[in-house]
Design a protein around this motif. Structure first.
Motif, PDB file in Angstrom:
ATOM      1  N   ALA A 134       5.199  11.842  14.471  1.00 28.43           N
ATOM      2  CA  ALA A 134       4.542  11.418  13.227  1.00 28.43           C
ATOM      3  C   ALA A 134       3.291  12.259  12.999  1.00 28.43           C
ATOM      4  O   ALA A 134       2.164  11.779  13.062  1.00 28.43           O
ATOM      5  CB  ALA A 134       4.198   9.934  13.284  1.00 28.43           C
ATOM      6  N   PRO A 136       0.955  15.099  10.687  1.00 30.80           N
ATOM      7  CA  PRO A 136       0.698  15.365   9.270  1.00 30.80           C
ATOM      8  C   PRO A 136       1.500  16.555   8.762  1.00 30.80           C
ATOM      9  O   PRO A 136       1.851  17.463   9.521  1.00 30.80           O
ATOM     10  CB  PRO A 136      -0.808  15.637   9.232  1.00 30.80           C
ATOM     11  CG  PRO A 136      -1.157  16.070  10.614  1.00 30.80           C
ATOM     12  CD  PRO A 136      -0.232  15.326  11.523  1.00 30.80           C
ATOM     13  N   ASP A 137       1.783  16.545   7.481  1.00 33.59           N
ATOM     14  CA  ASP A 137       2.474  17.652   6.832  1.00 33.59           C
ATOM     15  C   ASP A 137       1.455  18.762   6.582  1.00 33.59           C
ATOM     16  O   ASP A 137       0.467  18.551   5.873  1.00 33.59           O
ATOM     17  CB  ASP A 137       3.062  17.149   5.504  1.00 33.59           C
ATOM     18  CG  ASP A 137       3.905  18.202   4.798  1.00 33.59           C
ATOM     19  OD1 ASP A 137       3.779  19.393   5.126  1.00 33.59           O
ATOM     20  OD2 ASP A 137       4.674  17.816   3.896  1.00 33.59           O
ATOM     21  N   LEU A 295      -5.485   6.663  11.829  1.00 33.70           N
ATOM     22  CA  LEU A 295      -5.122   7.351  10.590  1.00 33.70           C
ATOM     23  C   LEU A 295      -6.348   7.734   9.770  1.00 33.70           C
ATOM     24  O   LEU A 295      -6.305   8.666   8.959  1.00 33.70           O
ATOM     25  CB  LEU A 295      -4.180   6.468   9.764  1.00 33.70           C
ATOM     26  CG  LEU A 295      -3.381   7.160   8.674  1.00 33.70           C
ATOM     27  CD1 LEU A 295      -2.496   8.249   9.258  1.00 33.70           C
ATOM     28  CD2 LEU A 295      -2.536   6.158   7.893  1.00 33.70           C
ATOM     29  N   LYS A 322      -5.603  13.723  11.390  1.00 26.82           N
ATOM     30  CA  LYS A 322      -4.419  13.680  10.528  1.00 26.82           C
ATOM     31  C   LYS A 322      -4.785  13.959   9.078  1.00 26.82           C
ATOM     32  O   LYS A 322      -3.964  14.492   8.318  1.00 26.82           O
ATOM     33  CB  LYS A 322      -3.718  12.326  10.672  1.00 26.82           C
ATOM     34  CG  LYS A 322      -3.054  12.135  12.026  1.00 26.82           C
ATOM     35  CD  LYS A 322      -2.313  10.810  12.088  1.00 26.82           C
ATOM     36  CE  LYS A 322      -1.574  10.663  13.423  1.00 26.82           C
ATOM     37  NZ  LYS A 322      -2.497  10.566  14.551  1.00 26.82           N
ATOM     38  N   TYR A 382       2.224  10.325   1.433  1.00 30.18           N
ATOM     39  CA  TYR A 382       2.740   9.733   2.676  1.00 30.18           C
ATOM     40  C   TYR A 382       3.242   8.310   2.427  1.00 30.18           C
ATOM     41  O   TYR A 382       4.279   7.898   2.950  1.00 30.18           O
ATOM     42  CB  TYR A 382       1.644   9.713   3.743  1.00 30.18           C
ATOM     43  CG  TYR A 382       1.292  11.063   4.320  1.00 30.18           C
ATOM     44  CD1 TYR A 382       2.273  11.944   4.754  1.00 30.18           C
ATOM     45  CD2 TYR A 382      -0.049  11.447   4.453  1.00 30.18           C
ATOM     46  CE1 TYR A 382       1.938  13.184   5.289  1.00 30.18           C
ATOM     47  CE2 TYR A 382      -0.391  12.679   4.993  1.00 30.18           C
ATOM     48  CZ  TYR A 382       0.605  13.549   5.403  1.00 30.18           C
ATOM     49  OH  TYR A 382       0.273  14.762   5.945  1.00 30.18           O
ATOM     50  N   ARG A 386       7.184   7.104   3.014  1.00 28.05           N
ATOM     51  CA  ARG A 386       7.540   5.973   3.889  1.00 28.05           C
ATOM     52  C   ARG A 386       8.257   4.891   3.084  1.00 28.05           C
ATOM     53  O   ARG A 386       9.285   4.351   3.500  1.00 28.05           O
ATOM     54  CB  ARG A 386       6.269   5.405   4.519  1.00 28.05           C
ATOM     55  CG  ARG A 386       6.549   4.309   5.554  1.00 28.05           C
ATOM     56  CD  ARG A 386       5.280   3.554   5.937  1.00 28.05           C
ATOM     57  NE  ARG A 386       4.733   2.789   4.807  1.00 28.05           N
ATOM     58  CZ  ARG A 386       3.677   3.160   4.099  1.00 28.05           C
ATOM     59  NH1 ARG A 386       3.006   4.245   4.403  1.00 28.05           N
ATOM     60  NH2 ARG A 386       3.257   2.418   3.076  1.00 28.05           N
ATOM     61  N   LEU A 406       2.415   6.618   8.910  1.00 30.84           N
ATOM     62  CA  LEU A 406       3.314   7.770   8.844  1.00 30.84           C
ATOM     63  C   LEU A 406       4.655   7.489   9.511  1.00 30.84           C
ATOM     64  O   LEU A 406       5.323   8.425   9.959  1.00 30.84           O
ATOM     65  CB  LEU A 406       2.650   8.981   9.515  1.00 30.84           C
ATOM     66  CG  LEU A 406       1.223   9.329   9.055  1.00 30.84           C
ATOM     67  CD1 LEU A 406       0.737  10.577   9.781  1.00 30.84           C
ATOM     68  CD2 LEU A 406       1.155   9.515   7.549  1.00 30.84           C
ATOM     69  N   SER A 449       6.413  11.199   7.826  1.00 33.36           N
ATOM     70  CA  SER A 449       5.357  12.011   7.218  1.00 33.36           C
ATOM     71  C   SER A 449       5.862  13.312   6.622  1.00 33.36           C
ATOM     72  O   SER A 449       5.236  13.856   5.700  1.00 33.36           O
ATOM     73  CB  SER A 449       4.262  12.309   8.250  1.00 33.36           C
ATOM     74  OG  SER A 449       4.823  12.822   9.442  1.00 33.36           O
ATOM     75  N   ARG A 450       6.988  13.827   7.095  1.00 31.28           N
ATOM     76  CA  ARG A 450       7.472  15.118   6.583  1.00 31.28           C
ATOM     77  C   ARG A 450       8.810  14.978   5.869  1.00 31.28           C
ATOM     78  O   ARG A 450       9.519  15.964   5.672  1.00 31.28           O
ATOM     79  CB  ARG A 450       7.575  16.123   7.734  1.00 31.28           C
ATOM     80  CG  ARG A 450       6.241  16.389   8.418  1.00 31.28           C
ATOM     81  CD  ARG A 450       6.310  17.541   9.383  1.00 31.28           C
ATOM     82  NE  ARG A 450       5.050  17.721  10.092  1.00 31.28           N
ATOM     83  CZ  ARG A 450       4.797  18.732  10.923  1.00 31.28           C
ATOM     84  NH1 ARG A 450       5.713  19.647  11.159  1.00 31.28           N
ATOM     85  NH2 ARG A 450       3.631  18.821  11.526  1.00 31.28           N
TER      86      ARG A 450
END
Length: 477
Positions: A134, A136-137, A295, A322, A382, A386, A406, A449-450
Motif C-alpha cells: 500500500a 503512494p502513487d 497516513l 505517503k 485515493y 478504494r 490506501l 493506492s495504485r
C-alpha cells in the motif's frame, strides 16, 4: 564435536569436563559440565559464557538446556540470576523457551527480522498485479525540486548541533496538531517514531495493549523489543472500550494504536469513541499512549485523538512520507516532554537528528499552496480508487468497511486458498494473519493506492478477488 581442551575449567582437577550434547536435536547439556564453563556467575557473565558456547557450536541448535533452577543450583546462584541471563539470550534469539518443555538453543545471536513486513514468496516473471504494498502513487506526489532548494538554505547548515525539530518545521506543523504537546521532534518516518518511543518506554517482557488487527510493522516492532502484545478487539468505529478495559487488567505499560485511516481496517476515531477510550484509560494512570497517524495529511478527515483527552501521557506520531514522498523520510512526534526526551536521548546513539535540509524541505511543502492543493487532490483520488473497488466487491457479495486509507480489509473463506487463487492469476495481496495478534476470521489486505479507475480492468480485478474470497481449502480454484 571436538572438545575445547584449552579451557582451564575443562581440565581443572575435581571439575567435570563439559560434555557437549549429542548430534541429535534436543540432546541435553549436563548441569555440571555447563556450570564448569561459566567462570563469572553474574547474570551478565552467564549470558556471555553461553553466547561463546553457542557461537562456537558447542551448544548446537536444538540442544536442550537445564532448567533455570537446576543450573542455578549448579552455579550456586539464585534462580533469578539465571533467569536474567536467559532473558538476554532470548532477546538476541539464541535460545527459545518452550513452556513446560524447557529452553532450547536456537543458534548464534541474530538481528530480529520484521517477518510480517518482509515479502514472502517469489512470483518471478509471473506477477501481473501487485496489490500487496500500500505505497503512494508516484504520479500523485508533489515535485521536490523547489522544496529541496529551500531546505538547502536552512540555518546552521552542516552544523553538528543536534536539532530535534527546526523552527521552520515546527511553525508549519504546530497549528495542524490536534492538541498542544509539551515537546516535539522530527524522525525518519512514522515507524521510526513508533520504534523509538517503544524502545525508550518499554523493557523486555512488558505488555503492550494494541488493536487487533493492526499494522504488521507495529507487531514486528513489539516482537523485536521482546514485548508481549495484548489484543484489543475493534469494530468499525475503533477499539472497543470493554476490550480495552479487559486488556488493561493485564497491566500493560503502553497502549499503541492508530488514530485515523487505521491499517488495515480504515476507520478513524470519532469524538464519542475517543472519549469512551479516554475514560477507560483514566483508570490506568501508569499506561502511556502512543498514537500512530501513518497516513497523515492524506487522511480524508481529522481524528478525535486520545492526546486531546490525555495530553500528559500521549505521544502522537504523524508521518508525512505517503503524502509528500517516501524519500523525505519525515514524521513529527509531539508529546510529553519526558517521553520525547527519552526518544531523543536514545537517538543520540545513532543518527542524532533528522537532516535539517529534509526538515525544512518538508516545511516548505507544508506551507506551499500548490503542494497543499496537490495533496488534497491525491487524497481525493485515493479515496475514489478504494471506493470504486469496494463498490464492485459489494456487488459481488464481498463487503468491506474501510472508510479511509490506501487499502481494503477483505474477508475470505480461507486465507491460503485466497492467496493461491490470486497468485495463480499473477496477483499478490497481503495475508491477513500478518496483521493480527489473534486471528479470529480470515482476511486478506488489498492495496488500492495504485489501482486504475477504468471500468473494465477494475471489474476484472473485483471478479478475481471475489472468486478468491469464496475459495476454500476443499475447493481451490
Amino acid at each position: 564435536m571436538q572438545e575445547n581442551t584449552a579451557d582451564p575449567a575443562a581440565t581443572r582437577p575435581g571439575v567435570p569436563a563439559f560434555t557437549p550434547p549429542g548430534e541429535r536435536p534436543g540432546a541435553p547439556a549436563s548441569v555440571a559440565g555447563l556450570a564448569a564453563r561459566i567462570p563469572d556467575t553474574s547474570a551478565r557473565g552467564i549470558a556471555a559464557a553461553m553466547t561463546d558456547l553457542i557461537r562456537a557450536g558447542e551448544l548446537a541448535p536444538g540442544s536442550a538446556l537445564p532448567t533455570v533452577r537446576a543450573l542455578a543450583a549448579g552455579l550456586g546462584v539464585s534462580p533469578g540470576t539465571v533467569a536474567e541471563a536467559w532473558a538476554v539470550l532470548r532477546k538476541h534469539r539464541m535460545i527459545a523457551t518452550l513452556g513446560r518443555r524447557g529452553s532450547v538453543v536456537s543458534g548464534p545471536p541474530t538481528v530480529p527480522h520484521p517477518t510480517r513486513y518482509e515479502r514472502v514468496g517469489d512470483f518471478g516473471d509471473h506477477l501481473a498485479l501487485d496489490l500487496a504494498v500500500a505505497a503512494p502513487d508516484p504520479a500523485l506526489l508533489p515535485p521536490l525540486e523547489n522544496a529541496l532548494l529551500a531546505g538547502a538554505r536552512t540555518p546552521r547548515l552542516n552544523d553538528y548541533a543536534r536539532t530535534a525539530i527546526t523552527d521552520g518545521l515546527l511553525a508549519a506543523v504546530r497549528d495542524t496538531w490536534p492538541y498542544r504537546p509539551d515537546a516535539w521532534m522530527a524522525v525518519g518516518g512514522g515507524y521510526e517514531g513508533v520504534q523509538l518511543l517503544c524502545q525508550a518506554l518499554l523493557v523486555p517482557g512488558d505488555r503492550v495493549a494494541v488493536e487487533d488487527p493492526t499494522a504488521a510493522r507495529l507487531l514486528d516492532i513489539l516482537e523485536a523489543l521482546d514485548a508481549q502484545a495484548v489484543p484489543v478487539a475493534c469494530d468499525d468505529q475503533g477499539p472497543l472500550p470493554g476490550s480495552l478495559a479487559r486488556a488493561l487488567e493485564a497491566r500493560p505499560a503502553l497502549f499503541l494504536h492508530q488514530s485515523r485511516a487505521q491499517v488495515p481496517c480504515g476507520w478513524s476515531l470519532g469524538p464519542e469513541r475517543s472519549a469512551e477510550l479516554a475514560g477507560v484509560l483514566e483508570g490506568a494512570p501508569n499506561v502511556v499512549i502512543v498514537e500512530d497517524d501513518g497516513l497523515g495529511p492524506l487522511a480524508t478527515g481529522p481524528a478525535a485523538v486520545l492526546g486531546a483527552h490525555l495530553p500528559h501521557r500521549t505521544a502522537l506520531v504523524r508521518s508525512y512520507s505517503k503524502a509528500y514522498g517516501p524519500d523525505l523520510r519525515i514524521a513529527v512526534v509531539g508529546g510529553p516532554r519526558e517521553m520525547i526526551e527519552r526518544a531523543r536521548v536514545l537517538r543520540t546513539f545513532g543518527t542524532g537528528w533528522t537532516s535539517r535540509i529534509l526538515q525544512d524541505a518538508l516545511a516548505h511543502l507544508l506551507t506551499d499552496e500548490g503542494a497543499g492543493r496537490g495533496v488534497r487532490e491525491a487524497a481525493r483520488r485515493y479515496d475514489a480508487r478504494r471506493s470504486a473497488l469496494a463498490e464492485r466487491l459489494a456487488e459481488r457479495g464481498v463487503h468491506t468497511a474501510n472508510r479511509d486509507g490506501l487499502m481494503l480489509w477483505v474477508p475470505v473463506v480461507d486465507e491460503t486458498s485466497a492467496l493461491v487463487t490470486l497468485a495463480a492469476r499473477g496477483i499478490t495481496v497481503s495475508p491477513g494473519s500478518r496483521f493480527c495478534v489473534s486471528y479470529a476470521r480470515p482476511h486478506v489486505r488489498v492495496a488500492t493506492s495504485r489501482l486504475t479507475r477504468d471500468g473494465a480492468p477494475l471489474d476484472e480485478i473485483a471478479e478475481l478477488i471475489a472468486l478468491a474470497a469464496s475459495s476454500s481449502a476443499g475447493r481451490m480454484e
